[in-house]
Write a protein that holds these residues in place. Structure first.
Motif, mmCIF file in Angstrom:
data_model
loop_
_atom_site.group_PDB
_atom_site.id
_atom_site.type_symbol
_atom_site.label_atom_id
_atom_site.label_comp_id
_atom_site.label_asym_id
_atom_site.label_seq_id
_atom_site.Cartn_x
_atom_site.Cartn_y
_atom_site.Cartn_z
ATOM 1 N N LEU A 107 0.828 -1.206 0.000
ATOM 2 C CA LEU A 107 0.000 0.000 0.000
ATOM 3 C C LEU A 107 0.864 1.258 0.000
ATOM 4 O O LEU A 107 0.587 2.215 -0.734
ATOM 5 C CB LEU A 107 -0.918 -0.006 1.222
ATOM 6 N N GLY A 108 1.918 1.257 0.811
ATOM 7 C CA GLY A 108 2.794 2.421 0.851
ATOM 8 C C GLY A 108 3.462 2.685 -0.482
ATOM 9 O O GLY A 108 3.582 3.836 -0.924
ATOM 10 N N THR A 109 3.904 1.615 -1.148
ATOM 11 C CA THR A 109 4.532 1.776 -2.463
ATOM 12 C C THR A 109 3.530 2.285 -3.491
ATOM 13 O O THR A 109 3.847 3.159 -4.313
ATOM 14 C CB THR A 109 5.125 0.435 -2.922
ATOM 15 N N ALA A 110 2.312 1.747 -3.438
ATOM 16 C CA ALA A 110 1.286 2.191 -4.385
ATOM 17 C C ALA A 110 0.960 3.667 -4.187
ATOM 18 O O ALA A 110 0.809 4.422 -5.164
ATOM 19 C CB ALA A 110 0.030 1.338 -4.220
ATOM 20 N N LEU A 111 0.862 4.107 -2.937
ATOM 21 C CA LEU A 111 0.587 5.519 -2.671
ATOM 22 C C LEU A 111 1.726 6.400 -3.166
ATOM 23 O O LEU A 111 1.505 7.491 -3.707
ATOM 24 C CB LEU A 111 0.363 5.723 -1.170
ATOM 25 N N TRP A 112 2.958 5.930 -2.970
ATOM 26 C CA TRP A 112 4.127 6.693 -3.433
ATOM 27 C C TRP A 112 4.077 6.852 -4.952
ATOM 28 O O TRP A 112 4.254 7.952 -5.485
ATOM 29 C CB TRP A 112 5.394 5.962 -3.006
ATOM 30 N N LEU A 113 3.846 5.745 -5.656
ATOM 31 C CA LEU A 113 3.917 5.770 -7.118
ATOM 32 C C LEU A 113 2.770 6.550 -7.743
ATOM 33 O O LEU A 113 2.918 7.103 -8.842
ATOM 34 C CB LEU A 113 3.931 4.339 -7.654
ATOM 35 N N THR A 114 1.631 6.587 -7.075
ATOM 36 C CA THR A 114 0.490 7.325 -7.623
ATOM 37 C C THR A 114 0.486 8.782 -7.205
ATOM 38 O O THR A 114 -0.407 9.539 -7.606
ATOM 39 C CB THR A 114 -0.827 6.670 -7.176
ATOM 40 N N LEU A 152 12.995 3.102 -5.393
ATOM 41 C CA LEU A 152 13.804 1.902 -5.175
ATOM 42 C C LEU A 152 14.748 2.054 -3.995
ATOM 43 O O LEU A 152 15.093 1.066 -3.338
ATOM 44 C CB LEU A 152 14.597 1.577 -6.443
ATOM 45 N N ILE A 153 15.183 3.281 -3.736
ATOM 46 C CA ILE A 153 16.097 3.500 -2.610
ATOM 47 C C ILE A 153 15.422 3.119 -1.300
ATOM 48 O O ILE A 153 16.014 2.462 -0.434
ATOM 49 C CB ILE A 153 16.561 4.966 -2.586
#
Length: 362
Positions: free
Chosen positions: A160-167, A297-298
């Motif tokens: 969820l955190g990655t999805a929020l970041w990317l969107t 990615l970092i």
């Protein structure tokens, strides 16, 4: 009684062995303090009153179909709860020493064991409403379940955190609105990860036992190595435990086979067969994220990199040579390696005698 890991030679198992000695003692004392007469045991380290056990601990299969039904796998927790329901106390005695065991020698063997433990603890979740059980044992069923359900929760949090970041979305309109709460969350997380290890080192020092662990510097460098290994293996355990939870909840059956205890290096082919699908999926996801926002990615590297390197990590930590070399250099030492108790010397003597006929036949 609290079992102690002993006799390991691979890096993976020696790290587990060291951790169980340094931090495991505090863990056991903590459970003894909080559980008192409503404790549990681990199947093979109990002194049992046979007649009450036979009268009150017959375990019927759990009704239903699928992985959450059938014979109870984590029987020891349930038996302890039934003994307490019958009016008998169950005590964990941290001061009774001399109970030894061997751990799985490598990560794949550990995950084989964990799959059974996961399904057994999820089965126990169905027994939390069983009439007459003590509240402490109900709480232990909950914590046993959460020990494995926490893995898919962690995975969902990362996803969820990655999805929020990317969107480009944000849970907060202004990231600086709650800075102290976020700092507090990170500090509590670090405390949960490292405070038990720090307290374990302090306990060894207060008891004056650091020489048995290779001296003060040896104790520190061993703790650092064990912590680093635990950190890089944690993402692999997260993915594996998440799969185990899904398998159990979707109704797939599990036939339990005891994992090996003998130290044999994991072949590259076996490691690739078990872990390559996970690494390939992570690699594909990393490529997709890199196309959208390479800076993400970092932040994902502490989790993603161990997953990409899971195969060589598993193989290398299963090597006997690496474990013995580090032992010779003073890493991951435990007291029994400098002065073995009589019970261990006798056990190893009998093991050698039993092995001779097999070697002669071969």
């Amino acid at each position: 009684t609290a079992t102690q890991a002993i006799g390991h030679v691979t890096l993976h198992a020696r790290a587990q062995q060291f951790a169980s000695r340094v931090t495991g003692r505090l863990f056991t004392l903590g459970m003894q303090f909080w559980q008192l007469g409503e404790s549990h045991y681990w199947g093979h380290n109990a002194i049992i009153r046979v007649q009450p056990f036979m009268e009150h601990c017959a375990l019927a299969p759990i009704k239903g179909t699928g992985g959450m039904s059938g014979g109870i796998m984590s029987h020891d927790f349930v038996e302890a709860a039934l003994m307490r329901r019958a009016g008998y106390h169950v005590w964990l005695c941290a001061d009774l020493v001399g109970s030894y065991e061997q751990q799985p020698p490598d990560l794949l063997a550990e995950l084989t064991r964990d799959r059974r433990w996961c399904q057994g603890n999820l089965q126990n979740a169905r027994l939390m409403a069983e009439p007459g059980l003590h509240s402490v044992h109900r709480a232990m069923f909950v914590t046993g379940t959460m020990a494995y359900v926490s893995a898919p929760l962690w995975l969902a949090f990362l996803t969820l955190g990655t999805a929020l970041w990317l969107t480009g979305s944000s849970l907060l309109g202004n990231f600086n609105v709650l800075p102290m709460e976020l700092v507090g969350l990170w500090l509590w997380t670090l405390c949960l990860l490292f405070l038990p290890r720090i307290l374990g080192i302090a306990a060894v020092m207060l008891r004056g036992e650091q020489r048995q662990y290779g001296g003060f510097l040896g104790l520190l460098k061993s703790s650092a190595l064990e912590s680093a290994l635990a950190i890089v293996q944690a993402p692999v355990r997260m993915i594996a435990h998440s799969l185990f939870v899904v398998v159990a909840l979707t109704g797939l059956k599990l036939d339990w086979k005891s994992p090996p205890r003998e130290a044999n290096a994991v072949p590259w082919s076996d490691a690739a067969r078990a872990l390559a699908p996970m690494s390939l999926v992570v690699m594909a996801l990393a490529l997709g994220i890199a196309l959208i926002d390479p800076s993400a990615l970092i932040w994902l590297m502490p989790v993603g990199l161990p997953l990409l390197l899971a195969i060589p990590l598993t193989v290398l930590t299963s090597q006997i040579g690496m474990g013995t070399t580090l032992r010779d250099r003073g890493f991951l030492l435990i007291p029994e390696e400098s002065r073995s108790p009589a019970v261990l010397r006798r056990a190893w003597m009998h093991a050698v005698r039993l092995a001779r006929p097999a070697l002669a036949t071969a």
